[in-house]
Design an enzyme around this catalytic site. Structure first.
Site, PDB file in Angstrom:
ATOM      1  N   CYS A 163      38.581  42.176  27.402  1.00 61.48           N
ATOM      2  CA  CYS A 163      37.338  41.879  28.111  1.00 61.48           C
ATOM      3  C   CYS A 163      37.254  42.541  29.485  1.00 61.48           C
ATOM      4  O   CYS A 163      36.238  42.401  30.178  1.00 61.48           O
ATOM      5  CB  CYS A 163      37.176  40.367  28.237  1.00 61.48           C
ATOM      6  N   HIS A 303      33.431  36.371  36.091  1.00 65.43           N
ATOM      7  CA  HIS A 303      33.781  36.557  34.684  1.00 65.43           C
ATOM      8  C   HIS A 303      33.219  35.381  33.888  1.00 65.43           C
ATOM      9  O   HIS A 303      32.638  35.575  32.833  1.00 65.43           O
ATOM     10  CB  HIS A 303      35.291  36.682  34.533  1.00 65.43           C
ATOM     11  N   GLU A 314      39.442  30.952  37.737  1.00 62.61           N
ATOM     12  CA  GLU A 314      38.639  31.895  38.512  1.00 62.61           C
ATOM     13  C   GLU A 314      38.118  31.227  39.773  1.00 62.61           C
ATOM     14  O   GLU A 314      38.107  31.830  40.854  1.00 62.61           O
ATOM     15  CB  GLU A 314      37.475  32.448  37.685  1.00 62.61           C
ATOM     16  N   LYS A 335      27.239  35.519  31.457  1.00 58.30           N
ATOM     17  CA  LYS A 335      27.594  35.078  30.103  1.00 58.30           C
ATOM     18  C   LYS A 335      26.916  33.770  29.715  1.00 58.30           C
ATOM     19  O   LYS A 335      26.859  33.439  28.526  1.00 58.30           O
ATOM     20  CB  LYS A 335      29.113  34.945  29.990  1.00 58.30           C
ATOM     21  N   HIS A 340      29.471  36.442  25.617  1.00 59.69           N
ATOM     22  CA  HIS A 340      30.553  37.311  26.087  1.00 59.69           C
ATOM     23  C   HIS A 340      30.548  38.601  25.280  1.00 59.69           C
ATOM     24  O   HIS A 340      30.847  38.594  24.090  1.00 59.69           O
ATOM     25  CB  HIS A 340      31.880  36.583  25.935  1.00 59.69           C
ATOM     26  N   PHE A 399      42.150  39.332  27.731  1.00 56.70           N
ATOM     27  CA  PHE A 399      43.362  38.940  27.019  1.00 56.70           C
ATOM     28  C   PHE A 399      44.441  39.991  27.259  1.00 56.70           C
ATOM     29  O   PHE A 399      44.171  41.195  27.263  1.00 56.70           O
ATOM     30  CB  PHE A 399      43.102  38.852  25.518  1.00 56.70           C
TER      31      PHE A 399
END
Length: 414
Positions: A163, A303, A314, A335, A340, A399
């Site tokens: 991502c 994010h 975050e 998002k 996403h 990831f």
């Protein structure tokens, strides 16, 4: 002396709009693009909701032969690039194409093609596999096909970091232009992963929201009742140029890219490092690269995935870097409305940050209804906000522990 780097063109395909303007206007209205899967029967899946591209017609961009030979992730990249180049006003006939390059990411690549060809192998045997199978599937075909279509002969490759992929693509393009190794770079990300295998894989990880009866309320970053992210698809492409090149041709400038940084959590394959340690380091380093202080930042495009750990950590990372200013700076998650977009997320989200600078408007984080004591900052809940934005940052975490922060600023000739 390093070159200054500016954004002169933008193109976007998202679940809320197939152009930058449509995408941006729906974000400002707080309208989401989340709904039930329509591409295949998902009734046996634990998560049955996604952000699909609505109304995308390959025939509007490609002839039938081309469309058959481009996996959807390549189609999306080419379509968004068409808009970005038109927006930039580049004169392709006058451009020195040996100094124009392409870095476009995809986290997963042509998984639709992989699934189709695997079915062919099982049902019809190896002799029926398409000779275009490999070129359609591999991730580098997005920048490869853009290069072929436009004749761009400069640096050309893809970045794959889950991502964070598009963040790395844009950051790498920025560095290439800073060094003077190119005059123009096409950069961003593309993803087309709404397929049975990809959805099943994310379901197996228990990473997705299962709020199937309320798709429009499923993506809820920073909300106490968040239960996972929603898969989206699309592409976000930017035209980056050295300032000298842009000014020499009289280009309109959307904003200036002034900093970026990359870090690794070195912690876990999917979970972020406790306290957002890697995320805090990447924001700090990006601001140092931009020669800015945390107090200079007017907006953070987070994010903000709508997963329990990401949003908590975050938030913690922002507090670590910004101190007391963390409670003053507006933060929102794109998002919440488009889902996403995985390897394309950073591209479309940086476009949203640039539009905030242009229009002095910050889009909301929708579905923020239940405050979480561990997510207690200003997430611009549910309604857009008029707010001057001179400096914005955009975060992307992937990831594998990949972290990217990009810093953009309102263009100001010096």
């Amino acid at each position: 002396m390093e070159n200054r780097v500016v954004v002169t063109g933008m193109g976007a395909l998202t679940p809320t709009g197939l152009t930058v303007q449509d995408y941006w206007q729906t974000l400002l209205k707080g309208q989401d693009g989340i709904g039930p899967v329509t591409y295949f029967d998902a009734s046996d899946f634990t998560s049955q909701i996604v952000g699909e591209l609505k109304g995308f017609e390959p025939s509007a961009y490609f002839n039938p032969k081309e469309a058959r030979r481009f996996d959807p992730f390549v189609q999306y990249a080419l379509a968004a690039t068409t808009e970005a180049i038109a927006d930039s006003g580049l004169d392709l006939d006058a451009l020195d194409k040996s100094r124009a390059g392409v870095i476009v990411s995809s986290g997963i690549g042509g998984i639709a093609t992989l699934e189709k060809q695997h079915s062919t192998l099982l049902n019809r045997g190896p002799g029926k596999i398409s000779p275009f199978f490999i070129p359609m599937m591999i991730s580098d075909m997005a920048p490869g096909q853009i290069s072929i279509q436009y004749g761009f002969k400069g640096p050309n490759y893809t970045t794959v970091s889950a991502c964070a992929s598009a963040g790395h693509a844009i950051g790498d393009a920025y560095r290439i232009l800073q060094r003077g190794d190119a005059d123009v770079m096409i950069a961003g990300g593309t993803e087309a992963t709404i397929t049975p295998l990809a959805l099943a894989g994310f379901c197996a990880m228990q990473a997705l929201s299962t709020r199937n009866d309320e798709p429009h309320r499923a993506s809820r970053p920073f909300d106490a009742q968040r239960d996972g992210f929603v898969m989206g698809e699309g592409a976000g492409i930017l035209v980056l140029e050295t300032l000298n090149h842009a000014q020499a041709r009289g280009a309109s400038i959307h904003g200036e890219l002034v900093g970026c940084a990359y870090t690794a959590d070195a912690y876990h394959i999917t979970a972020p490092a406790p306290g957002g340690e890697g995320a805090a380091r990447v924001m700090k380093l990006a601001l140092e690269d931009a020669e800015l202080n945390p107090q200079d930042v007017d907006y953070i495009n987070a994010h903000g995935t709508s997963t329990p750990l990401n949003d908590k950590f975050e938030t913690a990372a922002i507090k670590t870097v910004f101190g007391e200013h963390a409670h003053n700076v507006p933060i929102s998650s794109t998002k919440s409305m488009i889902g996403h977009l995985l390897g394309a997320a950073a591209g479309v989200e940086l476009i949203a940050a640039l539009m905030s600078i242009r229009d002095e408007m910050i889009h909301p984080t929708v579905n923020y209804e239940h405050p979480d004591p561990e997510c207690d900052l200003d997430y611009v809940p549910n309604e857009s906000r008029k707010c001057p934005v001179r400096v914005a940052i955009s975060n992307s975490f992937g990831f594998g522990g990949h972290n990217v922060t990009l810093v953009v600023r309102k263009f100001e000739p010096k």
